[in-house]
Design an enzyme around this catalytic site. Sequence first.
Site, PDB file in Angstrom:
ATOM      1  N   ASP A 292     -50.918 -55.418 -93.973  1.00 55.23           N
ATOM      2  CA  ASP A 292     -50.277 -56.213 -92.923  1.00 55.23           C
ATOM      3  C   ASP A 292     -49.654 -55.286 -91.870  1.00 55.23           C
ATOM      4  O   ASP A 292     -49.116 -55.755 -90.857  1.00 55.23           O
ATOM      5  CB  ASP A 292     -49.272 -57.219 -93.495  1.00 55.23           C
ATOM      6  CG  ASP A 292     -48.134 -56.573 -94.267  1.00 55.23           C
ATOM      7  OD1 ASP A 292     -48.124 -55.337 -94.404  1.00 55.23           O
ATOM      8  OD2 ASP A 292     -47.244 -57.314 -94.735  1.00 55.23           O
TER       9      ASP A 292
ATOM     10  N   GLU B 106     -43.675 -46.872-102.200  1.00 52.43           N
ATOM     11  CA  GLU B 106     -43.487 -46.467-100.802  1.00 52.43           C
ATOM     12  C   GLU B 106     -42.056 -45.978-100.561  1.00 52.43           C
ATOM     13  O   GLU B 106     -41.087 -46.627-100.974  1.00 52.43           O
ATOM     14  CB  GLU B 106     -43.800 -47.640 -99.858  1.00 52.43           C
ATOM     15  CG  GLU B 106     -43.547 -47.271 -98.394  1.00 52.43           C
ATOM     16  CD  GLU B 106     -44.144 -48.239 -97.377  1.00 52.43           C
ATOM     17  OE1 GLU B 106     -44.818 -49.208 -97.773  1.00 52.43           O
ATOM     18  OE2 GLU B 106     -43.923 -47.989 -96.177  1.00 52.43           O
TER      19      GLU B 106
HETATM   20  O1  KIV Z   1     -49.490 -52.663 -94.787  1.00 56.65           O
HETATM   21  C1  KIV Z   1     -49.835 -51.537 -95.163  1.00 56.65           C
HETATM   22  O2  KIV Z   1     -50.610 -50.834 -94.507  1.00 56.65           O
HETATM   23  C2  KIV Z   1     -49.280 -51.054 -96.409  1.00 56.65           C
HETATM   24  C3  KIV Z   1     -49.480 -49.618 -96.769  1.00 56.65           C
HETATM   25  C4  KIV Z   1     -48.797 -48.716 -95.842  1.00 56.65           C
HETATM   26  C5  KIV Z   1     -49.148 -49.344 -98.189  1.00 56.65           C
HETATM   27  O3  KIV Z   1     -48.679 -51.798 -97.123  1.00 56.65           O
END
Ligand code: KIV
Length: 317
Positions: free
Chosen positions: A50, A188
């Site tokens: 997202d 993260e």
């Molecule tokens: O939305 C995204 O790209 C993510 C990654 C950075 C793990 O959740």
Amino acid sequence: MKSTGIPKVTVHTLAKMKAEHRKISMLTAYDASFARLVDQAGVDIILVGDSLGMVVQGAGNTLPVTMDEMIYHCRSVARGTERAQVVGDMPFMSYQASIEDGIRNAGRLVKEGGVEAVKLEGGADYAELASRLVKIGIPVMGHIGLTPQSLHAMGGFKVQGRSATQAKKLLEDARALEQAGCYAVVLEGIPRELAEQITAAISIPTIGIGAGVHCDGQVLVIYDLLGMNEEFRPKFVKRYDNLAVRIRTAVEQYITEVRNEQFPDEEHSFSKDAPARPEAATPYSSARAAAGGGAGERDPDASGAACIPLPFPRPKK
Ligand code: KIV
């Protein structure tokens, strides 16, 4: 395995990789062209994140992204991918209000978006939803630590898990997701020591972003890796190219050549004389012809000529 015979990366491949201490590579992609390139390069997992709200749509965070937008991008990425596992992000408020919402929307990502797994942010609080999805047959990737959908609650994009209490909670969250049947979990924005501890404590692969080298795999946003945004320089991103500069330079050259009438030159134009070698229609008109558009869909100037190979040989979905 898809019809091309290229073995797909599955939840089992990834479990085996952890068991054999082989690192997992994951990248985001949001369209078929990027998906095809990162897939051909051999990445194990493609995440339709997202994060597209920020890097594609230009929003300040991921909160405005809708289910319909996610499905649109997931479908495009699934079409461009042969080998990598395709994972779709559950956007904000697609699963937070009820288990039923979560099941219905995860089902849409699989059924309409063509993904092979879904990712959702949150720990123990979402273990029940994860467990229900796994029972239905939808593989779930967890996501804990700095969870961008909780941006306002966190007071910004801040590293999580620095205090002993926070670290303990994150370890419990990881265990809860493992027990719920998640096949992997994104860590993260947490200290590398904590990521190492979580990675050792759970049997499923951990995929880190801003979580140090001890995770079972790593993920980055493809636009960050390629250096598409010169202003965005967080500590955890390593730039492998500087496409912002290279794209601008190429476009500037194009503009100059258009203005100077250097483009299109003879090599890039059609002539009324018979071609010495078969001329190509545009890939776009070729794609329409292959999809059933027929000769009438071809570039009229190239009628009867062979088409160049399609970037996506078969419309699959
Ligand atoms: O939305 C995204 O790209 C993510 C990654 C950075 C793990 O959740």
